[in-house]
Motif scaffolding. Structure first.
Motif, PDB file in Angstrom:
ATOM      1  N   LEU A 208     -10.519 -63.832   3.885  1.00 20.09           N
ATOM      2  CA  LEU A 208     -10.456 -62.754   4.884  1.00 20.09           C
ATOM      3  C   LEU A 208      -9.051 -62.168   4.983  1.00 20.09           C
ATOM      4  CD1 LEU A 208     -12.658 -64.167   7.771  1.00 20.09           C
ATOM      5  CD2 LEU A 208     -12.971 -61.950   6.652  1.00 20.09           C
ATOM      6  N   SER A 209      -8.049 -63.021   4.916  1.00 23.73           N
ATOM      7  CA  SER A 209      -6.669 -62.558   5.077  1.00 23.73           C
ATOM      8  C   SER A 209      -6.189 -61.732   3.895  1.00 23.73           C
ATOM      9  CB  SER A 209      -5.729 -63.754   5.273  1.00 23.73           C
ATOM     10  OG  SER A 209      -5.452 -64.387   4.033  1.00 23.73           O
ATOM     11  N   ALA A 210      -6.838 -61.888   2.748  1.00 27.34           N
ATOM     12  CA  ALA A 210      -6.381 -61.223   1.529  1.00 27.34           C
ATOM     13  C   ALA A 210      -6.720 -59.743   1.491  1.00 27.34           C
ATOM     14  CB  ALA A 210      -6.974 -61.919   0.301  1.00 27.34           C
TER      15      ALA A 210
ATOM     16  N   PHE B 198      -3.977 -70.384  -8.366  1.00 27.42           N
ATOM     17  CA  PHE B 198      -4.830 -69.266  -8.747  1.00 27.42           C
ATOM     18  C   PHE B 198      -4.988 -68.302  -7.571  1.00 27.42           C
ATOM     19  CE2 PHE B 198      -8.972 -67.235  -8.657  1.00 27.42           C
ATOM     20  CZ  PHE B 198      -8.981 -66.567  -9.872  1.00 27.42           C
ATOM     21  N   ALA B 199      -5.280 -68.852  -6.398  1.00 32.62           N
ATOM     22  CA  ALA B 199      -5.461 -68.017  -5.199  1.00 32.62           C
ATOM     23  C   ALA B 199      -4.186 -67.238  -4.885  1.00 32.62           C
ATOM     24  CB  ALA B 199      -5.869 -68.873  -4.005  1.00 32.62           C
ATOM     25  N   GLU B 200      -3.039 -67.870  -5.029  1.00 31.19           N
ATOM     26  CA  GLU B 200      -1.779 -67.164  -4.757  1.00 31.19           C
ATOM     27  C   GLU B 200      -1.574 -65.997  -5.716  1.00 31.19           C
ATOM     28  OE1 GLU B 200       1.418 -70.176  -2.856  1.00 31.19           O
ATOM     29  OE2 GLU B 200       0.872 -70.628  -4.937  1.00 31.19           O
TER      30      GLU B 200
ATOM     31  N   VAL C 211      -5.853 -63.848  -5.551  1.00 26.50           N
ATOM     32  CA  VAL C 211      -6.433 -63.495  -4.257  1.00 26.50           C
ATOM     33  C   VAL C 211      -5.357 -62.980  -3.305  1.00 26.50           C
ATOM     34  CG1 VAL C 211      -7.760 -64.364  -2.281  1.00 26.50           C
ATOM     35  CG2 VAL C 211      -8.255 -65.209  -4.599  1.00 26.50           C
ATOM     36  N   ARG C 212      -4.217 -63.616  -3.317  1.00 23.80           N
ATOM     37  CA  ARG C 212      -3.056 -63.284  -2.494  1.00 23.80           C
ATOM     38  C   ARG C 212      -3.343 -63.310  -0.993  1.00 23.80           C
ATOM     39  NH1 ARG C 212      -1.542 -58.067  -5.332  1.00 23.80           N
ATOM     40  NH2 ARG C 212      -2.880 -58.592  -7.039  1.00 23.80           N
ATOM     41  N   PRO C 213      -3.734 -64.482  -0.488  1.00 20.55           N
ATOM     42  CA  PRO C 213      -3.944 -64.586   0.961  1.00 20.55           C
ATOM     43  C   PRO C 213      -2.627 -64.373   1.697  1.00 20.55           C
ATOM     44  CG  PRO C 213      -3.962 -66.752  -0.034  1.00 20.55           C
ATOM     45  CD  PRO C 213      -3.904 -65.763  -1.161  1.00 20.55           C
ATOM     46  N   ARG C 214      -2.722 -63.820   2.880  1.00 29.18           N
ATOM     47  CA  ARG C 214      -1.521 -63.569   3.692  1.00 29.18           C
ATOM     48  C   ARG C 214      -1.271 -64.798   4.564  1.00 29.18           C
ATOM     49  NH1 ARG C 214      -4.427 -58.575   3.963  1.00 29.18           N
ATOM     50  NH2 ARG C 214      -3.403 -57.073   2.602  1.00 29.18           N
TER      51      ARG C 214
END
Length: 131
Positions: free
Chosen positions: A76-78, A22-24, A27-30
């Protein structure tokens, strides 16, 4: 040295895997995302026992954040609005609340949607376990 942060999670846990997917998507964190079962934990500087216990965020410099703080770092990275949520989770009193909620969810992840008996985590933090 790592080129970007790494999010390490329990790939054997259905709830954890669903949460990370789901996050990928949303949210798409780097970061690189890898189940601890396939991660080079020695290279990351992480003990297997810790990886079994909580989600981890490993920075390129080798700093390791666990649990709610790892989630906050991923947010934070997203960027976008997610970074505001991540920043709030880093500051008291939200940090304390996030830690409590994370521990509650982690302790019951085998009961969460997608969870199974294999999702249960050890009862105590690795550093609290007796030799």
């Amino acid at each position: 040295m790592l080129s970007q942060p790494v999010l390490v999670f329990d790939g054997d846990c259905g709830f954890c895997t669903t949460s990370v997917r789901f996050a990928e998507r949303r949210v798409r964190p780097r970061c690189d995302v890898v189940p601890w079962q396939f991660a080079d934990l020695d290279k990351l500087g992480v003990a297997r026992e810790r990886a079994q216990y909580e989600v981890l965020w490993v920075t390129p410099a080798g700093t390791v954040y666990g649990g709610a703080q790892a989630v906050a770092k991923a947010l934070l990275s997203a960027g976008r609005g997610w970074s505001l949520l991540g920043a709030s989770l880093m500051l008291p009193p939200m940090r304390w609340a996030a830690h409590g909620v994370y521990r509650l969810v982690a302790a019951n992840r085998h009961r969460m949607p997608g969870g199974a008996a294999a999702c249960a985590v050890p009862g105590r933090r690795p550093e609290e376990q007796q030799p």
